[in-house]
Design an enzyme around this catalytic site. Structure first.
Site, mmCIF file in Angstrom:
data_model
loop_
_atom_site.group_PDB
_atom_site.id
_atom_site.type_symbol
_atom_site.label_atom_id
_atom_site.label_comp_id
_atom_site.label_asym_id
_atom_site.label_seq_id
_atom_site.Cartn_x
_atom_site.Cartn_y
_atom_site.Cartn_z
ATOM 1 N N GLY C 31 39.002 -14.395 69.768
ATOM 2 C CA GLY C 31 39.603 -15.446 68.956
ATOM 3 C C GLY C 31 39.449 -15.248 67.462
ATOM 4 C CB CYS C 240 64.945 -23.999 87.798
ATOM 5 S SG CYS C 240 66.172 -22.734 87.422
ATOM 6 C CB CYS C 243 65.523 -20.479 91.029
ATOM 7 S SG CYS C 243 64.119 -21.035 90.036
ATOM 8 C CB CYS C 265 63.528 -20.298 85.013
ATOM 9 S SG CYS C 265 63.079 -21.072 86.563
ATOM 10 C CB CYS C 271 65.082 -17.742 86.999
ATOM 11 S SG CYS C 271 66.270 -18.986 87.524
#
Lengths: 190, 362, 290
Positions: C31, C240, C243, C265, C271
């Site tokens: 980080g 979605c 899908c 998606c 997807c």
């Protein structure tokens, strides 16, 4: 050591071999204690092929290198001068240090970074006889649960963890193998 | 019926072909040559060399041609090429005292050893469009005079001798290089000067102008502005001595600024400095004003909160390649982020609406 | 451009060594933003130069590279970066998340869980999470050194006071291993929970701002929040339309000028994979189900 020995033993195909060697270093540092294979270097003894590959991959004229007495030998110096061009330095200026655990002591001589720049700490390349059998178990970032590892000593590595976010980062090398221990890792004796 | 868009690759190829066609323009007009650009667009070439940090007129001309005359795009091409070049070594500092002058003026003295040389300047041209150029008339031949062999020392040295200028201790220290190390604050003067020398001419100009209008005022006089060519020497380790490897054209500006003084030091004039590759005098003068403004702390002046006094602000924003890249990146798709903002704002409005209804009901 | 004139993966070896050293320090200090001497790349700053430099420093000839922008492989900038590495490194490329060993991304984390043999490289525009609270690098560096993150909490709290919720929906700040506050790059906050405990190595490159940072595998990454206003990974409240996926991040697509819209998606590979498996959505063509 002949001139030919000094000139040989580097990466034959530098960009590709350095890339593979770096991935071993990256995996090692990202997954403390896990042993990676690192190839491509054929340095003069007592430098291990693994340590040689780390030097070829990371060290150059911009990174002062401290050779501990165990590795401060003419053949090693010449090989490093030719292949890396790293200036040799005292511990206080070292970006990298190379040697056996005993020869690198005291660790306190090497920079641990500053609060604003904790990255300005020495990375120590510690030559070992072998990276197994394990004598410690590690926890911390990069480790899912617990990772067994062979360490040269445990107490001072626990002390190093206490310095976080400052501290030293270590590569352990033996033969063609490499493992790492960043300052975030908590070691515990097995 | 919607299908997930495919064809990004085809679109890019087609765009590149169209761009190449537009770059060429009407094929019945003759194509520009690199030599024409290098010789007749010399100041554009100079700017590209200066801000691209690469002294190569032909490559700068090529970049201008490829960039359709967009100088920032041309600078970008040069920068991207420059970073791939191996670095064999560093030259010795150039000696601008020994410059073969094509222009040299001082605003602080009417005359000085070496004289004032106006050189090829726009300064006193009347800005009237010259329609003979449109008719492609020939340029008249300028009168010629042999070069003056007399030395032309830096004018500020004359003030220096009288102790009127702040002293400038010589240093052999290798300056930092922001193309090899990340910029770190606080930045010392050599690093600031490097950033300004490759900084955007427009940005540095506006910063300098702001100091003239009172935002960090430094009362600058152009002590000397000189343009000419300097030899570049490089020490060759195998030879053990320095040899001349070429020459470059430079513009150097030294300003004389408001004086400082204290109980222990008598009043002295202070300096601002600008040095730019090629003939780039607007940039060199601007650079020297901004350099001087940025020196407020070491000269014991007050921080007026002026933009040109703020090294972090100036240095982080003077690079036009960084600036234009980031500015233009907002053209890239951001629909994922925008979608998350849409969801959030709808939710906040729903919650606020519910709240308002509740209050109304109460 | 003659490819042969350039080194493997474009960058010269000295530059790669410099980036590689920064990456290792980044992993050692999760980080923390490691300064690095970012190079000028043949693409504009802000268009992924940091990610490209990190990828170039990591790629081996054996790698298979996937590049996504907004979750999609076929967005123009993703195509452009993928082509760059096909030309300069000659590596294999794929649009399949599972097939790739290195994935460079802008603004998304793939839906499919990544594995230990993968590296995820993020393109980062502004690496400093405190930048919009304090524009000075000299100040934010001190704040990180002193672990002084009060300003960030004040900002989030002010959001709650004004809007009743934390008004940050992407680039949502996280705390790494209980120490550094980190910008996860402009991913939607929906993706934040995937940052922690990930099996893959996560590397972040900010070219213009000259910073590299990293999150090692299996690292604790916590989105900043308050006890009474816990972090919430949100997405559009739809499935979605192609899908039928209920738990993937969705793009909203405007389909006509009468308010018609559909949700699909954002992860195009995810997807496509689901559709190939026979999943259907509200607007799937009739008979699409296998």
């Amino acid at each position: 050591m002949t001139q030919a020995d000094i000139l040989s033993g580097g990466f034959a195909e530098a960009p590709q071999q350095a890339a593979r060697a770096f991935r071993a270093c990256l995996e090692a540092m990202a997954r403390p204690g896990r042993i990676q294979r690192i190839e491509g270097a054929h340095p003069p003894a007592p430098l291990s092929p693994a340590a040689g590959a780390v030097l070829l991959t990371l060290v150059d004229s911009t990174t002062p290198l401290c050779l501990a007495p165990s590795h401060d030998l003419p053949a090693v110096r010449q090989w490093i001068a030719f292949h890396c061009g790293a200036p040799l330095a005292e511990p206080a200026q070292a970006v990298f240090a190379l040697g056996t655990w005993e020869a690198l002591q005291p660790l306190s001589a090497f920079p641990i970074g500053t609060p604003q720049y904790p990255d300005r700490s020495t990375t120590l390349i510690v030559e070992m006889n072998a990276l197994s059998p394990p004598n410690a178990v590690l926890t911390g970032p990069g480790i899912e649960d617990r990772q067994p590892a062979r360490l040269p000593e445990i107490d001072s590595l626990i002390a190093n963890r206490e310095l976080f976010p400052l501290g030293h980062d270590f590569f352990f090398t033996a033969g063609f193998e490499i493992a790492a221990l960043p300052r975030t890792t908590e070691p515990e004796a097995l | 019926m919607y299908v997930a868009t495919k064809g990004g690759e085809r679109a890019i190829d087609a765009a590149h072909q169209w761009l190449a066609e537009e770059r060429r323009g009407d094929p019945s007009a003759p194509e520009l040559t690199i030599v024409q650009i290098r010789e007749q667009m010399a100041l554009a070439v100079n700017r590209v060399m200066a801000e691209g940090s690469l002294y190569d007129r032909d490559l700068a001309a090529l970049a201008i041609k490829q960039a359709r005359g967009d100088l920032i795009e041309a600078i970008f091409l040069i920068r991207a090429y420059r970073t791939t070049l191996p670095r064999f070594g560093a030259s010795q500092p150039v000696d601008t005292d020994a410059m073969a002058l094509s222009r040299r003026i001082s605003a602080t003295f009417k005359d000085a050893p070496g004289g004032q040389v106006l050189g090829p300047t726009f300064d006193y041209t009347h800005r009237l469009l010259d329609f003979t150029l449109m008719a492609e008339g020939e340029a008249p031949q300028a009168a010629r005079k042999p070069a003056d062999p007399a030395p032309a020392p830096h004018i500020l040295q004359l003030l220096d001798r009288d102790g009127l200028m702040e002293p400038l201790p010589a240093s052999d220290e290798t300056p930092p290089d922001l193309t090899r190390e990340p910029l770190e604050m606080p930045a010392d003067r050599p690093l600031r000067l490097q950033a300004l020398a490759r900084g955007d001419e427009g940005f540095v100009l506006s910063m300098a102008y702001s100091t003239q209008r009172g935002y960090g005022r430094t009362h600058a006089f152009v002590g000397e502005l000189r343009i000419g060519t300097c030899a570049v020497d490089m020490e060759i380790p195998e030879l053990g001595f320095a040899i001349e490897i070429g020459e470059i054209e430079l513009t150097e500006c030294e300003t004389v600024n408001q004086f400082t003084g204290s109980k222990t030091e008598p009043p002295q004039f202070t300096r601002g400095y600008g040095l730019v590759m090629g003939q780039s005098e607007r940039k060199a003068i601007s650079m020297s004003l901004v350099d001087r403004a940025l020196r407020w702390a070491e000269l014991g002046e007050d921080d007026m909160g002026a933009p040109a006094q703020d090294a972090e602000f100036v240095l982080y924003h003077c690079d036009n390649i960084q600036a234009t890249g980031f500015l233009e990146h907002i053209k890239l798709p951001h629909y994922v982020d925008f979608q998350s903002e849409l969801e959030l704002i709808r939710k906040l409005r729903r919650d606020a609406g519910a709240e308002t209804c509740k209050e109304a009901a109460e | 451009m003659s490819e042969a004139a350039y080194n493997f993966a474009y960058l010269d070896e000295a530059t790669k060594r410099m980036i590689r050293r920064a990456l290792l320090k980044g992993l050692a200090i999760p980080g923390y933003q490691v300064p690095f001497a970012s190079r000028e790349m043949p693409m504009p700053y802000g268009w992924g130069t940091g990610g490209v430099q990190v990828t170039a420093a990591c790629l081996t000839p054996e790698d298979c590279l996937k590049v996504i922008d907004q979750g999609a492989d076929d967005t123009t900038n993703a195509v452009s970066i993928r082509k760059f590495f096909e030309r300069t490194a000659g590596v294999a490329t794929s649009e399949h998340t599972a097939a790739a060993s290195v994935i460079q991304t802008r603004h998304r984390i793939p839906e499919q869980a990544l594995t230990e043999r993968q590296i995820l490289v993020y393109q980062v525009p502004i690496p400093e999470p405190l930048r919009f609270l304090e524009p000075r690098e000299s100040e934010t560096r001190k704040m990180h050194a002193l672990e002084e993150y009060g300003l960030m909490h004040v900002k989030l709290y002010e959001d709650i006071a004004r809007h009743g919720a934390i008004a940050t929906s992407y680039a949502y700040p996280v705390r790494v291993e209980g120490r550094y506050v980190m910008d996860p790059s402009p991913i939607p906050k929906f993706d934040n929970p995937k940052l922690g405990g990930m099996a893959a190595i996560q590397l972040f490159g900010a070219g213009r701002e000259q910073r590299i940072y990293a999150v090692p595998p299996y690292t604790r990454v916590v989105s900043l929040d308050f006890e009474d206003h816990p972090f919430e990974a949100s997405k559009a409240a739809h499935d979605c339309d192609l899908c039928g996926a209920a738990h993937s991040y969705l793009d909203e697509v405007i389909t006509d000028d009468k308010g018609g819209r559909m949700f699909v998606c954002s992860d195009t590979d995810f997807c496509a994979m689901r559709r190939a498996e026979g999943h259907v959505g509200r607007l799937s063509p009739k008979g699409a189900a296998a």
